[in-house]
Design a protein around this motif. Structure first.
Motif, PDB file in Angstrom:
ATOM      1  N   VAL A 119       0.826  -1.213   0.000  1.00 30.06           N
ATOM      2  CA  VAL A 119       0.000   0.000   0.000  1.00 30.06           C
ATOM      3  C   VAL A 119       0.859   1.262   0.000  1.00 30.06           C
ATOM      4  N   ARG A 120       2.124   1.116   0.383  1.00 28.10           N
ATOM      5  CA  ARG A 120       3.007   2.274   0.522  1.00 28.10           C
ATOM      6  C   ARG A 120       3.604   2.667  -0.837  1.00 28.10           C
ATOM      7  N   GLU A 121       3.263   3.859  -1.302  1.00 30.05           N
ATOM      8  CA  GLU A 121       3.837   4.402  -2.536  1.00 30.05           C
ATOM      9  C   GLU A 121       4.152   3.320  -3.572  1.00 30.05           C
ATOM     10  N   VAL A 143      20.161  -3.914   0.972  1.00 33.15           N
ATOM     11  CA  VAL A 143      19.225  -4.021  -0.140  1.00 33.15           C
ATOM     12  C   VAL A 143      18.208  -2.880  -0.084  1.00 33.15           C
ATOM     13  N   HIS A 144      17.869  -2.385  -1.273  1.00 29.34           N
ATOM     14  CA  HIS A 144      16.799  -1.394  -1.406  1.00 29.34           C
ATOM     15  C   HIS A 144      15.937  -1.762  -2.599  1.00 29.34           C
ATOM     16  N   LEU A 145      14.647  -1.604  -2.420  1.00 25.58           N
ATOM     17  CA  LEU A 145      13.728  -1.838  -3.541  1.00 25.58           C
ATOM     18  C   LEU A 145      13.958  -0.801  -4.635  1.00 25.58           C
ATOM     19  N   SER A 146      14.056   0.453  -4.211  1.00 30.05           N
ATOM     20  CA  SER A 146      14.198   1.551  -5.168  1.00 30.05           C
ATOM     21  C   SER A 146      15.678   1.853  -5.397  1.00 30.05           C
ATOM     22  N   ASN A 147      15.950   2.526  -6.505  1.00 31.07           N
ATOM     23  CA  ASN A 147      17.314   2.982  -6.774  1.00 31.07           C
ATOM     24  C   ASN A 147      17.517   4.294  -6.020  1.00 31.07           C
ATOM     25  N   VAL A 148      18.043   4.181  -4.819  1.00 28.78           N
ATOM     26  CA  VAL A 148      18.152   5.354  -3.951  1.00 28.78           C
ATOM     27  C   VAL A 148      19.019   6.453  -4.570  1.00 28.78           C
ATOM     28  N   GLN A 149      19.956   6.069  -5.426  1.00 21.78           N
ATOM     29  CA  GLN A 149      20.833   7.070  -6.061  1.00 21.78           C
ATOM     30  C   GLN A 149      20.079   7.928  -7.073  1.00 21.78           C
ATOM     31  N   ALA A 150      18.924   7.426  -7.532  1.00 18.64           N
ATOM     32  CA  ALA A 150      18.142   8.168  -8.525  1.00 18.64           C
ATOM     33  C   ALA A 150      17.031   8.985  -7.875  1.00 18.64           C
ATOM     34  N   ARG A 151      17.024   9.006  -6.538  1.00 23.36           N
ATOM     35  CA  ARG A 151      15.939   9.704  -5.824  1.00 23.36           C
ATOM     36  C   ARG A 151      16.462  10.976  -5.144  1.00 23.36           C
ATOM     37  N   GLU A 152      15.772  11.425  -4.112  1.00 23.33           N
ATOM     38  CA  GLU A 152      16.161  12.674  -3.450  1.00 23.33           C
ATOM     39  C   GLU A 152      17.607  12.579  -2.940  1.00 23.33           C
ATOM     40  N   PHE A 188      18.938  13.345  -0.170  1.00 19.76           N
ATOM     41  CA  PHE A 188      19.179  12.812   1.185  1.00 19.76           C
ATOM     42  C   PHE A 188      19.230  11.297   1.205  1.00 19.76           C
ATOM     43  N   ARG A 189      18.754  10.658   0.124  1.00 15.10           N
ATOM     44  CA  ARG A 189      18.830   9.187   0.061  1.00 15.10           C
ATOM     45  C   ARG A 189      20.130   8.699  -0.578  1.00 15.10           C
ATOM     46  N   HIS A 190      20.945   9.618  -1.075  1.00 20.50           N
ATOM     47  CA  HIS A 190      22.159   9.204  -1.782  1.00 20.50           C
ATOM     48  C   HIS A 190      23.224   8.696  -0.817  1.00 20.50           C
ATOM     49  N   ILE A 205       6.672   3.625  -6.371  1.00 22.13           N
ATOM     50  CA  ILE A 205       8.108   3.558  -6.053  1.00 22.13           C
ATOM     51  C   ILE A 205       8.504   2.158  -5.591  1.00 22.13           C
ATOM     52  N   TYR A 206       7.658   1.575  -4.730  1.00 15.68           N
ATOM     53  CA  TYR A 206       8.065   0.332  -4.068  1.00 15.68           C
ATOM     54  C   TYR A 206       7.370  -0.919  -4.613  1.00 15.68           C
ATOM     55  N   GLY A 207       6.420  -0.738  -5.538  1.00 22.05           N
ATOM     56  CA  GLY A 207       5.751  -1.898  -6.116  1.00 22.05           C
ATOM     57  C   GLY A 207       4.529  -2.322  -5.321  1.00 22.05           C
ATOM     58  N   ILE A 246      20.062  -6.919   4.789  1.00 22.01           N
ATOM     59  CA  ILE A 246      19.371  -5.864   5.534  1.00 22.01           C
ATOM     60  C   ILE A 246      18.882  -4.752   4.620  1.00 22.01           C
ATOM     61  N   ASN A 247      17.593  -4.418   4.776  1.00 22.76           N
ATOM     62  CA  ASN A 247      17.063  -3.184   4.209  1.00 22.76           C
ATOM     63  C   ASN A 247      16.802  -2.252   5.389  1.00 22.76           C
ATOM     64  N   PRO A 248      17.747  -1.365   5.685  1.00 16.30           N
ATOM     65  CA  PRO A 248      17.578  -0.495   6.849  1.00 16.30           C
ATOM     66  C   PRO A 248      16.536   0.606   6.618  1.00 16.30           C
ATOM     67  N   ALA A 249      16.000   0.659   5.390  1.00 13.90           N
ATOM     68  CA  ALA A 249      14.979   1.653   5.013  1.00 13.90           C
ATOM     69  C   ALA A 249      15.476   3.065   5.373  1.00 13.90           C
ATOM     70  N   ALA A 250      14.650   3.886   5.999  1.00 13.67           N
ATOM     71  CA  ALA A 250      15.059   5.277   6.247  1.00 13.67           C
ATOM     72  C   ALA A 250      16.293   5.369   7.138  1.00 13.67           C
ATOM     73  N   TYR A 251      16.515   4.366   7.995  1.00 18.29           N
ATOM     74  CA  TYR A 251      17.689   4.403   8.885  1.00 18.29           C
ATOM     75  C   TYR A 251      19.005   4.274   8.115  1.00 18.29           C
ATOM     76  N   THR A 252      18.908   3.817   6.873  1.00 15.79           N
ATOM     77  CA  THR A 252      20.089   3.788   6.005  1.00 15.79           C
ATOM     78  C   THR A 252      20.814   5.130   6.028  1.00 15.79           C
ATOM     79  N   HIS A 253      19.998   6.178   5.980  1.00 16.50           N
ATOM     80  CA  HIS A 253      20.521   7.523   5.741  1.00 16.50           C
ATOM     81  C   HIS A 253      20.831   8.293   7.034  1.00 16.50           C
ATOM     82  N   THR A 254      20.503   7.674   8.172  1.00 11.96           N
ATOM     83  CA  THR A 254      20.629   8.425   9.433  1.00 11.96           C
ATOM     84  C   THR A 254      21.351   7.697  10.556  1.00 11.96           C
TER      85      THR A 254
HETATM   86  C1  DQA Z   1      14.218   1.988   0.840  1.00 16.85           C
HETATM   87  C2  DQA Z   1      14.795   3.352   0.424  1.00 16.85           C
HETATM   88  C3  DQA Z   1      14.851   4.299   1.600  1.00 16.85           C
HETATM   89  O1  DQA Z   1      15.358   5.552   1.184  1.00 16.85           O
HETATM   90  C4  DQA Z   1      13.472   4.517   2.177  1.00 16.85           C
HETATM   91  O2  DQA Z   1      13.534   5.321   3.321  1.00 16.85           O
HETATM   92  C5  DQA Z   1      12.760   3.233   2.466  1.00 16.85           C
HETATM   93  C6  DQA Z   1      12.874   2.133   1.514  1.00 16.85           C
HETATM   94  C7  DQA Z   1      14.059   1.034  -0.359  1.00 16.85           C
HETATM   95  O3  DQA Z   1      13.955  -0.178  -0.118  1.00 16.85           O
HETATM   96  O4  DQA Z   1      14.008   1.486  -1.511  1.00 16.85           O
HETATM   97  O5  DQA Z   1      12.025   3.128   3.440  1.00 16.85           O
HETATM   98  O6  DQA Z   1      15.145   1.371   1.731  1.00 16.85           O
END
Ligand code: DQA
Length: 156
Positions: A16-18, A99-108, A110-112, A21-23, A73-81
């Motif tokens: 359900v989440r975006e 691991v990340h679902l999205s290509n974080v380098q192609a996004r905002e 702060f995700r780089h 972006i995330y499928g 590990i997909n640390p999700a937002a904690y990746t960046h902080t």
């Molecule tokens: C994510 C990318 C992160 O920037 C974001 O905060 C997520 C998901 C991804 O799997 O693409 O929560 O880790």
């Protein structure tokens, strides 16, 4: 061989989440498919998800004592902080793949930056739920030697 899969905050909302972006796949759906890959590779997979940084720090910290050989590990937002997650990965010294679902380098922007990636063997990002499969195969290949990834099972 025993691998720990850790998913971070908001990933319980996959599906359900975006979805753009995330499928559309849910986390249980992704983990279910990953279990088939684990069976194919002849490894044990344990999966955990939390929205709380401390839970993830605890799981990483106890992974060696729990008998894990490596971490996906997909640390999700904690990746960046999270300095705490980075330090936990450095402390436990188990091979980890980020691991990340999205290509974080192609996004905002702060995700780089990933604080955790330098403590990992490598990063797989941008292939949607497929990123998890590649990450698991890459980690098992790292632990066993690349020839094992293509399918041949090896007894542990
Ligand atoms: C994510 C990318 C992160 O920037 C974001 O905060 C997520 C998901 C991804 O799997 O693409 O929560 O880790």
């Amino acid at each position: 061989m025993k691998i720990l899969l850790i998913n971070g905050p908001n990933l319980q909302l996959l599906g359900v989440r975006e979805p753009g972006i995330y499928g559309a796949e849910t986390l249980p759906g992704i983990v279910g498919r990953l279990r088939n890959v684990a069976a194919e590779l002849g490894i044990e997979l344990v999966d955990r998800q939390s929205n709380h940084e401390g839970d993830m720090v605890d799981w990483i910290g106890s992974a060696r004592a729990e008998g894990f050989d490596g971490i996906v590990i997909n640390p999700a937002a904690y990746t960046h902080t999270s300095v705490a997650l980075r330090d936990a990965l450095a402390a436990v010294r188990l091979p980890a793949v980020e691991v990340h679902l999205s290509n974080v380098q192609a996004r905002e922007e702060f995700r780089h930056r990933s604080l955790t990636a330098p403590m990992c063997v490598g990063v797989i990002a941008g292939f949607g739920s497929g990123s998890y499969e590649w990450a698991l195969r890459a980690l098992v290949g790292h632990l066993r030697g690349p020839a094992a990834v293509s399918g041949a099972k090896k007894e542990d």
